[in-house]
Design an enzyme around this catalytic site. Structure first.
Site, PDB file in Angstrom:
ATOM      1  N   ASP A   1     -17.174  28.765 -48.204  1.00 32.36           N
ATOM      2  CA  ASP A   1     -16.953  29.345 -46.871  1.00 32.36           C
ATOM      3  C   ASP A   1     -18.180  30.187 -46.483  1.00 32.36           C
ATOM      4  OD1 ASP A   1     -15.466  30.150 -44.602  1.00 32.36           O
ATOM      5  OD2 ASP A   1     -14.715  31.932 -45.641  1.00 32.36           O
ATOM      6  N   HIS A   2     -18.689  30.007 -45.277  1.00 32.21           N
ATOM      7  CA  HIS A   2     -19.843  30.789 -44.787  1.00 32.21           C
ATOM      8  C   HIS A   2     -21.042  30.778 -45.733  1.00 32.21           C
ATOM      9  CE1 HIS A   2     -17.859  32.358 -41.222  1.00 32.21           C
ATOM     10  NE2 HIS A   2     -16.790  32.584 -41.951  1.00 32.21           N
TER      11      HIS A   2
ATOM     12  N   HIS B   1     -11.560  29.932 -37.565  1.00 35.86           N
ATOM     13  CA  HIS B   1     -11.686  31.043 -38.516  1.00 35.86           C
ATOM     14  C   HIS B   1     -10.873  32.228 -37.994  1.00 35.86           C
ATOM     15  CE1 HIS B   1     -15.296  29.921 -41.132  1.00 35.86           C
ATOM     16  NE2 HIS B   1     -15.011  28.836 -40.427  1.00 35.86           N
TER      17      HIS B   1
ATOM     18  N   ASN C   1      -8.579  29.115 -41.293  1.00 42.32           N
ATOM     19  CA  ASN C   1      -8.937  29.992 -42.412  1.00 42.32           C
ATOM     20  C   ASN C   1      -8.114  31.286 -42.402  1.00 42.32           C
ATOM     21  OD1 ASN C   1     -10.956  28.131 -42.724  1.00 42.32           O
ATOM     22  ND2 ASN C   1     -12.640  29.567 -42.467  1.00 42.32           N
TER      23      ASN C   1
HETATM   24  P1  13P Z   1      -9.407  36.396 -41.694  1.00 42.60           P
HETATM   25  O1  13P Z   1      -9.905  37.263 -42.811  1.00 42.60           O
HETATM   26  O2  13P Z   1      -9.433  37.081 -40.378  1.00 42.60           O
HETATM   27  O3  13P Z   1      -8.091  35.773 -41.989  1.00 42.60           O
HETATM   28  O4  13P Z   1     -10.473  35.198 -41.555  1.00 42.60           O
HETATM   29  C1  13P Z   1     -10.716  34.378 -42.649  1.00 42.60           C
HETATM   30  C2  13P Z   1     -11.855  33.464 -42.384  1.00 42.60           C
HETATM   31  O5  13P Z   1     -12.049  32.991 -41.286  1.00 42.60           O
HETATM   32  C3  13P Z   1     -12.736  33.140 -43.516  1.00 42.60           C
HETATM   33  O6  13P Z   1     -13.834  32.398 -43.128  1.00 42.60           O
END
Ligand code: 13P
Length: 283
Positions: A82-83, A207, A229
């Site tokens: 992720d990211h 997200h 997410n």
């Molecule tokens: P939240 O922490 O707001 O649920 O978002 C999670 C996310 O988008 C991780 O990339």
């Protein structure tokens, strides 16, 4: 457990009008909660790790934990970065056993985001790995006022150009969503989402699942969101439960009881995310 490329999960979800939730995990407790909740709900699931989470357990360690915990469970899953913030981290995660990666080039110029994403896509596709990218700036819920400015949101025409130029597999969109607890209820720009979905044929990713009202989650799925997410909501539940356990058992030296207390709450929130995504019974 069957591990599958992210795309396989997302195209099936889009055709079936549900989304697959992606839950951030940093350790064995998180992974166990997520795989068990998904298995109990007969739902597909995505285990994902942000760079700091991947570093915490190492990419290889986290993938090994997913394989070990999932071995005897009936579940279909993907392991996703992720990211991701660099080519090197993407390579490390792929070599470590992840089945998909995200490259977040949202802080780069449009052209640099295209260049870096394309480089990661070329490497990943050669290894059979799906790639998620971000266009627009999703950011933190605490900076929401700024993020609602149109130049931070995903532009539908640019999204089309970006996807054609990079050949990315799925796209994270900025439509009024942000990471963390919202200070006021978010109002997703659903007409922008509809315009993006018209221009872009690949699955779209939402997200910042924590705190998005359920009706907006449902509407976004109808318009082409196939992955949602969740991170803050599960982590906060874990931490609150651990605090409560410690308040009630100040002299405890049992790490297993402490972890179990946190895990019960974490798992409840995973089950709730699965329900909101409409993926129960979609194995
Ligand atoms: P939240 O922490 O707001 O649920 O978002 C999670 C996310 O988008 C991780 O990339």
């Amino acid at each position: 457990m069957t591990l599958v490329p992210l795309n396989e999960l997302l195209y099936k979800a889009r055709a079936g009008k549900y989304a697959v939730c992606a839950i951030n995990c940093c350790n064995i407790e998180n992974v166990k909660c997520v795989l068990e909740a998904a298995s109990e709900a007969c739902s597909p699931i995505i285990i994902q790790a942000a760079p700091s989470e991947a570093r915490h357990s190492t990419a290889q360690g986290l993938a090994a934990v997913v394989n070990a915990i999932g071995r005897d469970l009936k579940v279909t899953a993907a392991i996703h970065l992720d990211h991701g913030d660099s080519f090197e981290l993407a390579v490390q995660c792929i070599r470590g056993g992840f089945t998909s990666v995200m490259f977040d080039g949202s802080s780069l110029s449009f052209q640099d985001n295209i260049e870096m994403t394309r480089k990661i896509v070329e490497f990943s596709h050669a290894a059979g790995i799906s790639v998620e990218a971000e266009l627009g700036m999703i950011g933190k819920a605490t900076e929401m006022d700024e993020l609602l400015a149109p130049n931070y949101m995903t532009d539908p025409d640019k999204a089309e150009e970006f996807v054609n130029a990079t050949k990315v597999d799925c796209l994270a969109v900025a439509i009024g969503n942000a990471h963390g607890f919202y200070h006021f209820p978010p109002k997703l720009d659903l007409s922008r989402l509809a315009a993006i979905a018209q221009k872009v044929q690949i699955p779209l990713v939402l997200h910042g699942g924590t705190g998005i009202p359920e009706d907006q989650i449902k509407d976004s799925i109808k318009l082409g969101i196939s992955k949602i997410n969740f991170s803050t909501v599960t982590k906060k539940a874990f931490i609150d439960a651990v605090k409560l356990y410690l308040a009630e058992n100040p002299d405890t030296v049992s790490l297993t009881r402490l972890m179990e207390a946190g895990s019960v709450s974490f798992k409840e929130k995973v089950a709730s995310a699965i329900r909101q995504c409409g993926s129960i019974g979609k194995l």
